[in-house]
Structures are given as C-alpha cells and as structure tokens.
Design an enzyme around this catalytic site. Structure first.
Site, PDB file in Angstrom:
ATOM      1  N   CYS A 182     -72.196 -58.200   2.860  1.00 58.88           N
ATOM      2  CA  CYS A 182     -72.942 -59.244   2.161  1.00 58.88           C
ATOM      3  C   CYS A 182     -73.032 -58.986   0.659  1.00 58.88           C
ATOM      4  O   CYS A 182     -72.044 -59.062  -0.053  1.00 58.88           O
ATOM      5  CB  CYS A 182     -74.326 -59.384   2.807  1.00 58.88           C
ATOM      6  SG  CYS A 182     -75.217 -60.883   2.316  1.00 58.88           S
TER       7      CYS A 182
ATOM      8  N   GLU B 279     -72.068 -59.882   9.709  1.00 56.99           N
ATOM      9  CA  GLU B 279     -73.351 -59.201   9.573  1.00 56.99           C
ATOM     10  C   GLU B 279     -74.385 -59.893  10.463  1.00 56.99           C
ATOM     11  O   GLU B 279     -74.396 -61.118  10.592  1.00 56.99           O
ATOM     12  CB  GLU B 279     -73.795 -59.269   8.110  1.00 56.99           C
ATOM     13  CG  GLU B 279     -75.159 -58.651   7.817  1.00 56.99           C
ATOM     14  CD  GLU B 279     -75.667 -58.972   6.416  1.00 56.99           C
ATOM     15  OE1 GLU B 279     -76.424 -58.162   5.875  1.00 56.99           O
ATOM     16  OE2 GLU B 279     -75.293 -60.036   5.877  1.00 56.99           O
TER      17      GLU B 279
ATOM     18  N   LYS C 134     -74.659 -49.982   5.510  1.00 59.74           N
ATOM     19  CA  LYS C 134     -74.766 -50.589   4.182  1.00 59.74           C
ATOM     20  C   LYS C 134     -75.400 -49.636   3.183  1.00 59.74           C
ATOM     21  O   LYS C 134     -76.508 -49.145   3.397  1.00 59.74           O
ATOM     22  CB  LYS C 134     -75.593 -51.883   4.283  1.00 59.74           C
ATOM     23  CG  LYS C 134     -75.607 -52.736   3.027  1.00 59.74           C
ATOM     24  CD  LYS C 134     -76.343 -54.047   3.305  1.00 59.74           C
ATOM     25  CE  LYS C 134     -76.287 -54.995   2.122  1.00 59.74           C
ATOM     26  NZ  LYS C 134     -76.990 -56.276   2.415  1.00 59.74           N
TER      27      LYS C 134
END
Length: 513
Positions: free
Chosen positions: A382, A271, A331
């Site tokens: 994440c 990321e 995301k």
C-alpha cells in the site's frame, strides 16, 4: 490578487493527477508559482507558498477525510502545505543572495525537489504523496524515471515550469506591461526548451537494459475479491473478504481446468485479503489452503497477524498448496495515524479520533522480498509504494517482479486508488520491472516495465486479472544511482546561491583594492 493566483495555481497542479489526469497542468501550475515567488520578501514567499500548497493538497487529499471527517484531512493538507510555504521562504532568501532574474527562476526547480525530499522524510517517516512525479504516468516525462527515479521526473517538470516562467518574464517589463523583448529569441528558446525537456523522457531506453540477460517470464493471476461495503468497517462482516478472495481463486481454478485461461505460476491476493490471522485461525487456514490446492500453485496472501502482541502486523504471506507458509514480508512502514498512533496520549488531548486506531501495527524489519513460485517478488504494501527506497531495495536484492498489494476500501470511490496506481506505473519504469498492483476493491492492474497497463480491473468489482509478465534481474540507472540524484539536485538549489554570493564578495574586495 497574488494570494488568489497562488491558490488557483495550487488547484491547477491537482488537475495534473488522476482522476482528471491532465499532466501538462503540472509544469504550468509550477510556472505560475515560480512567477509569483520571484523577487518577493520571505513573509510573502511563505504566504504564496502556503496558499499554493493548500490549493493543491486540500482537493488532492480529499480522500483522507471521506469516512473520518474534515479534521484529519485538513490537518494533513495544512501540514503538507507548510513545506511549500517553507519552499517559498527559501526562494525569497536565496533570491537575495544568489542569481537574479533567470537564474533565480531556474534555481526554484532544485529547491522544489529539496522540498519534496523533506516531505518524504518528515515527520514520522514522511508523506511522499502528491510528489509532482506521480502526476506524469501518461506523460513523456515518465521516461526520466528510468534515469534517476521520481526525483528526476519532479526536477524535469519543475525545470519545465521554470523555463515557462522565464519566457513569461521576458515578455513583460517591470511594470507588468507587455513589450517586445530585446532578444525575441529568448522566450521562444525557453518555450522550445521546456517542450524538449519533457519530451526527452520518451527517448530513453526503458527497461532494465541488461545486455545478455536471458528472456524470462511468469504467468500471474491477481484476485480482486471486493468487500461487502466500503468504509472503515470494510471487514466488519467477519470472513467475508477472505471468502470473496477464496471464491475468486476457486473460479480461476475452474477457468484453468476448462482451458479458458492459462494456468498461473502464482496467484496474488491484496493487502487485508485475510484480516483474520491464518497462522492462528484454523478456518482461515483451511480456506486459503483449499484455494492454493485448487490452482496447484502458491497463493500470496495479505494478512493481519496477531503479533507481536499486544500489537499486530500487516504481512504478505506465501501460502503453499500444502498449507505451509514458505516465505513472508511484514510492512516496514505502517501509516502514522492510520495503522499506528505516535504519541497517542498527547494526540488524544487534541482529538479522540486517534482511538479509531484500536491496535497499533508493528513495523517489520525484514527485506522487502518474497520467493513465490518461480519468481522473487519485491513487495511494497500500500503506502510503501510512495517511498523511493522500498522497491529499489527489493530489486537490488534480486526481485524480478514487483508486487503492490493494497486495500483501498477505506477511501470509497475517490481518486486515491488511481493516484496510487500511478505510483506503481512510475516504479515499473524507474526499476525496469513488471508490477502486479492488486487491491481488494480496485483499481487493480498488471503493469509492464514501460509503465503500460496490460490488464486492469474496475472499482468495487470482483475480478481476476491474468497475464504473462516479463521478469528481469538487471538494474536500471535509477536503481544503481539510488538517492544520489535527489541529493545532488536538492543540494544544488542551496549551493549555487552560496557560490554566487562568494563570487560577489570576492569581486567587491577586488574593487576596493
């Protein structure tokens, strides 16, 4: 004294998590909490639960205030502790209408799972960090994730704590003095049962377990490029992070040509490896294409896209050696107050620190899967790895390997990176998949389906991790069952007292007759 003991038990729970990592502390800490809650009034239950929650979450979430100060950190810890205060109230109320003594203690385990489920969903989409299951990556109880996911692991640990609490109560009389119990076998059985319950996870057949599934594997290389400096301004030196990952990939290509490492099927970056939108910036696109050309395989890039304007997107892009984006994932769960600020105008009246988030990230709507090289990857960027449905959705859509690209530069040298890695290890067991956990700064790791780490990197180092990992498309029981174990366990905590209360009412009516 009860208040001090509650806070101490909360601190004890934190010891079960990385970096101390003493996993037996989790059932022992919960046993202490359950002992403190048995038979209390609702107000005392709220106090005990809240102090336990603060004792746990204040140290556990210390990384969240490393660069922004104590305000956001303590507010987050207090919010999470409020859920455990609510758990204490629920225990007190249901204890008045439900089973007594041993029964009440054992009901605390499903109520604990219900509390974790509530935290994972509210507010603003939830915050599952700190679930007891995530403390068990090195415990035999980890195997229970294969059967029912993180909720079942939490239930097993909480049930173990409840059994230990039963044993403690059986050895003491009502005035708190030690005595010889009427049935000495009861506390012994509770202790032995708790040990067998935890150890039972080691007996489960880990892996997806698809009979007749052909053996497949994929060679991966994960590039941890490092940053110029940790902190909120980790990307302040424009292009430096991208340059680091570009350089790491060129070094990998040189090693492949020299025969020092096997040629990968795909290269994976973390990321924020390119905070410059490579679909709009010619120089960024040039560097990524050069890296993909050098290794001759797709490079999976974590990029910030300047869309949909005026917001931005946290994306994972599959970049071919021809300079084309062949697949992507955006995301789905931006982090509230870190990647976007809900009700910004309201919260600005509380603190101007909300303006540290200059531009809000938009939530993606696509499936969490990408096709890269010969494999379909399931992606959790994440924070998303903490949510049960994220990677479960991916394996149900054919993901053969899981990818967790993350950026831990904003949390310095805290335990945050190790806490997150433990989540990826649990997901490997839960879903029967290899996991590539790759960070900008570490701790990165390549994880096998049994949760073991086959290769890992350091913290704030530049490294390339390489391994051949098994690929699977079969589904574990946890993947098939989905949210049902959590729903049924949590519901039992409320249903059983209701059934007991109904039975008691029926018995009283019969006696009146």
């Amino acid at each position: 004294m009860r208040a001090v003991a509650a806070a101490a038990a909360g601190v004890g729970l934190d010891l079960a998590f990385p970096g101390v990592g003493w996993w037996p502390a989790a059932p022992l800490a919960l046993a202490g909490l359950f002992v403190l809650l048995r038979g209390v009034r609702p107000a005392v239950g709220a106090l005990v639960g809240g102090l336990f929650g603060l004792g746990f979450f204040v140290p556990h979430l210390g990384w969240s205030g490393i660069y922004v100060g104590p305000g956001p950190w303590l507010a987050l810890a207090a919010l999470q502790a409020a859920y455990i205060a609510g758990f204490g109230v629920a225990v007190a109320l249901l204890g008045r209408v439900g089973p007594q003594r041993t029964g009440q203690l054992m009901l605390m385990a499903p109520l604990w799972v219900a509390q974790e489920a509530a935290r994972a969903r509210t507010p603003f989409g939830g915050f599952p960090w700190g679930r007891v299951a995530f403390s068990q990556a090195d415990s035999p109880a980890l195997g229970w994730a294969w059967a029912g996911g993180a909720p079942v692991v939490s239930f097993v640990v909480a049930s173990t704590g409840a059994l230990l609490a039963v044993a403690a109560f059986e050895m003491r009389d009502r005035r708190g003095r030690a005595h010889v119990t009427k049935n000495p076998a009861t506390p012994l059985a509770a202790v032995v049962g708790s040990a067998l319950l935890m150890a039972g996870g080691a007996l489960l057949p880990l892996g997806a377990g698809g009979d007749g599934e052909p053996s497949r594997s994929v060679s991966v290389a994960a590039v941890q490029g490092n940053v110029a400096r940790p902190g909120l301004d980790f990307n302040a030196e424009r292009r430096q992070v991208l340059a680091n990952h570009h350089a790491g990939t060129l070094a990998l290509a040189a090693d492949v040509r020299a025969g020092r490492v096997p040629a990968p099927d795909v290269v994976l970056w973390p990321e924020n490896s390119s905070d410059i939108d490579p679909t709009r910036d010619r120089l960024a696109a040039r560097d990524i294409t050069a890296a993909a050309e050098a290794v001759g395989v797709p490079v999976v890039v974590g990029a910030v896209l300047a869309e949909p304007a005026p917001r931005v997107s946290n994306a994972t892009l599959v970049w071919s050696p021809l300079g084309e984006v062949t697949d992507s994932y955006v995301k789905r769960r931006p982090v509230p107050f870190a990647e976007y600020v809900p009700y910004r105008s309201f919260f600005r009246t509380v603190t101007t620190q909300v303006d540290l988030v200059r531009t809000d990230f938009a939530a993606g709507k696509g499936a969490p899967v990408i096709n890269a090289g010969p494999v379909r990857f399931g992606v959790a960027i994440c924070f998303e790895v903490a949510f049960d449905d994220q990677l479960r959705d991916a394996v149900r859509q054919g993901a053969g390997v899981l990818l967790v690209p993350t950026n831990n530069a904003t949390f310095g040298r805290t335990d945050e990176s190790l806490q997150q890695l433990a989540m990826s290890r649990l997901r490997a067991v839960e879903l029967g998949r290899s996991v590539v956990h790759i960070s900008t700064v570490g701790v990165s790791a390549l994880i096998r389906p049994d949760g073991s780490v086959t290769s890992s990197g350091g913290h704030f180092t530049a490294e390339v991790l390489s391994a051949t990992l098994p690929v699977s498309t079969a589904l574990t029981p946890a993947a098939r069952l989905g949210a049902w174990p959590e729903t049924l366990i949590g519901a039992a905590g409320f249903a059983v007292p209701g059934l007991v209360m109904a039975r008691n009412r029926t018995a009283r009516r019969r006696r009146r007759r």
